[in-house]
Design an enzyme around this catalytic site. Sequence first.
Site, PDB file in Angstrom:
ATOM      1  N   GLY A   9      -8.011  54.192  35.027  1.00 58.41           N
ATOM      2  CA  GLY A   9      -8.695  53.126  35.350  1.00 58.41           C
ATOM      3  C   GLY A   9      -8.431  52.622  36.767  1.00 58.41           C
ATOM      4  CB  CYS A  10      -5.290  52.244  38.613  1.00 55.40           C
ATOM      5  SG  CYS A  10      -4.429  50.874  37.688  1.00 55.40           S
ATOM      6  CB  SER A  11      -8.156  56.495  40.004  1.00 54.84           C
ATOM      7  OG  SER A  11      -6.677  56.898  40.116  1.00 54.84           O
TER       8      SER A  11
END
Length: 153
Positions: free
Chosen positions: A43-45
């Site tokens: 998700g962060c990527s």
Amino acid sequence: MLEAGTKAPEIVLNDKDGNEVILSDYLGKKVVVYFYPRDNTPGCSRQAQAFARTYEEYIDAGAVVMGISKDSEASHQRFAGKYELPFILLSDPELKAIKAYDVWQEKKMYGKVSMGIVRTTYLINEDGIIEKVWKKAKPDTNADEVLECVLNA
């Protein structure tokens, strides 16, 4: 969570290259500050890549983008290199800004309770006041939603 209309707490953290970044140095510009749990997670990527994809539009609108997590400067350097992230990544291992912006909260995943960063984005106006807050921001749509707000402000 901090609310719109609140003065944004000062941020003084190091970026991925060890340079000190001070939020108040950006008075006169809109600043997007997004807090995310961890470098190199799915998700962060995706969220970082979305901000990277729209980065030129933020620059054209006169806005600054800053991503903050508790990862180390070295981790941020690898993360930025891997995904060619052009914006500022700030390291907050002591949770100074993370706690000041009230995004360090209890989280539940798979029945397990732990403390962690709740993905949150703040749009700070030219006067250092929080203009809008995206609580529990969605990684895939957050960058576009924030950009729309920046362009229409």
